[in-house]
Design an enzyme around this catalytic site. Structure first.
Site, PDB file in Angstrom:
ATOM      1  N   GLN A  65     -24.385 -63.846  -6.561  1.00  0.00           N
ATOM      2  CA  GLN A  65     -23.341 -62.692  -6.210  1.00  0.00           C
ATOM      3  C   GLN A  65     -23.562 -61.844  -5.064  1.00  0.00           C
ATOM      4  OE1 GLN A  65     -24.529 -59.356  -9.290  1.00  0.00           O
ATOM      5  NE2 GLN A  65     -24.593 -61.128 -10.088  1.00  0.00           N
ATOM      6  N   HIS A  74     -21.769 -57.920  -3.499  1.00  0.00           N
ATOM      7  CA  HIS A  74     -20.575 -56.783  -3.293  1.00  0.00           C
ATOM      8  C   HIS A  74     -20.367 -56.291  -1.998  1.00  0.00           C
ATOM      9  CE1 HIS A  74     -22.799 -56.605  -7.365  1.00  0.00           C
ATOM     10  NE2 HIS A  74     -23.992 -56.411  -6.582  1.00  0.00           N
ATOM     11  N   GLU A 130     -26.904 -51.223  -3.447  1.00  0.00           N
ATOM     12  CA  GLU A 130     -27.907 -51.016  -4.621  1.00  0.00           C
ATOM     13  C   GLU A 130     -29.456 -51.213  -4.072  1.00  0.00           C
ATOM     14  OE1 GLU A 130     -26.216 -53.997  -7.012  1.00  0.00           O
ATOM     15  OE2 GLU A 130     -27.827 -55.378  -6.780  1.00  0.00           O
ATOM     16  N   HIS A 145     -27.153 -62.425  -3.496  1.00  0.00           N
ATOM     17  CA  HIS A 145     -28.455 -61.933  -4.212  1.00  0.00           C
ATOM     18  C   HIS A 145     -28.321 -62.298  -5.644  1.00  0.00           C
ATOM     19  CE1 HIS A 145     -25.895 -58.644  -4.910  1.00  0.00           C
ATOM     20  NE2 HIS A 145     -26.284 -58.500  -6.050  1.00  0.00           N
ATOM     21  N   ARG A 204     -18.706 -62.972  -7.880  1.00  0.00           N
ATOM     22  CA  ARG A 204     -19.684 -64.179  -8.469  1.00  0.00           C
ATOM     23  C   ARG A 204     -19.220 -65.327  -7.400  1.00  0.00           C
ATOM     24  NH1 ARG A 204     -17.834 -63.176 -13.572  1.00  0.00           N
ATOM     25  NH2 ARG A 204     -19.240 -61.601 -14.559  1.00  0.00           N
TER      26      ARG A 204
END
Length: 325
Positions: free
Chosen positions: A109, A111, A129, A186, A206
């Protein structure tokens, strides 16, 4: 000692005591029960993949466990008591701390950043993150980054299912740390337990889910077009999650980026952290002790509000502490 973090204790307003959170748990197709066995959490039935430990996000808004604000949601405190957080320039509580139990592989996936998410996801924050690895089974691996250097190459490798050529997969060990910038392809892989500090966002694109089938016979949605839009093809693959930054007085600055700072704090005896300019999020990841008069143990999570005074720590324990940048 780290002059940014350590200092003498002060008198504090009882209404600005530590704010202990009641975690919110999420069932995931790839989850397990390690949050129960390792942390003693009372889990709902099923494969539980995520403990949202400090969160004001609408998909998992934590309640305060004890004290003057017991039973209140963190989002309510953010809206109604901004002085607890040193003022609130952001429209929402900016951080989300979770523990991820990857019994099986998470999807591959990516972001988006703040600009793309605001434009395409109803004003949401993007999702930067970082991961601190709490446990990894022998031989476990993790995906951080991609080898494709253009959208066209990435799309071709995806279409042909050449995932091993596309993704940057490397060994993972307890104590490793990874910063995952928006645009980084990642995947957390099976056999790992991770504490994640992130922006307060739940936007995930995804690109591959191993053709898994859910209980209702369907496959989870993929988001290939959005993923190809946001992947940063200029990011070089990393080779290791080994922490190389120095530890000073038991404290290691793991990450300092435009969205947050994250530290690992090892306590063996007694120490004190300076009062935060705004607030800290703190998670006890090992051991037990006392935090500003409260007995704490592995699995406890709390917010140190602005005006609390310095955070007194005693005992033998490790914490992950974060703040807004």
């Amino acid at each position: 000692m780290n002059s940014e973090l350590f200092g003498d204790n002060q008198e504090r307003d009882p209404l600005r005591d530590l704010i202990f959170m009641e975690p919110v748990f999420h069932e995931k197709i790839w989850g397990g029960r390690r949050l129960e066995t390792d942390f003693g959490y009372d889990l709902p039935a099923g494969p539980i993949g995520e403990c949202w430990a400090i969160s004001a996000h609408p998909h998992g808004d934590c309640q305060v466990k004890i004290g003057a604000f017991a039973g209140r949601l963190l989002s309510e405190l953010w809206d109604e008591r901004p002085e607890l957080f040193g003022g609130t320039p952001e429209g929402q509580f900016p951080l989300l701390v979770k523990i991820i139990d990857a019994n099986e592989d998470l999807s591959i996936q990516v972001h988006p950043d703040d600009v793309y998410a605001a434009r395409h996801e109803g004003g949401s924050l993007g999702k930067m993150e970082c991961w601190y690895v709490l446990h990894a089974e022998p031989g476990a691996t993790i995906v951080v980054g991609q080898r494709a250097v253009s959208r066209e190459e990435c799309e071709r490798l995806m279409d042909e299912g050449r995932w091993e050529e596309l993704v940057n997969e490397l060994p993972v060990h307890a104590g490793d740390f990874f910063q995952i910038a928006p645009g980084t392809l990642h995947a957390i892989k099976g056999g790992t337990l991770i504490l994640e500090t992130q922006q307060s966002s739940d936007v995930t694109y995804r690109v591959y889910d191993y053709d898994r089938v859910q209980d209702d016979g369907t496959r989870r949605e993929l988001h290939l077009s959005q993923a190809l839009d946001v992947i940063d093809y200029a990011l070089p693959p990393i080779t290791s999650g080994t922490i190389t930054r120095p530890e000073l007085g038991g404290v290691t600055l793991l990450e300092s980026c435009p969205r947050y700072k994250v530290w690992r704090v090892r306590v063996d005896g007694a120490t004190a952290m300076l009062a935060p300019q705004r607030f800290y999020c703190a998670s006890v990841i090992e051991g037990e002790g006392v935090a500003s008069g409260h007995e704490v143990e592995k699995g406890d999570h709390f917010v140190v509000p602005a005006g609390h005074g310095s955070l007194q720590l005693e005992g033998r324990m490790q914490l992950i502490v974060s703040s807004v940048a």
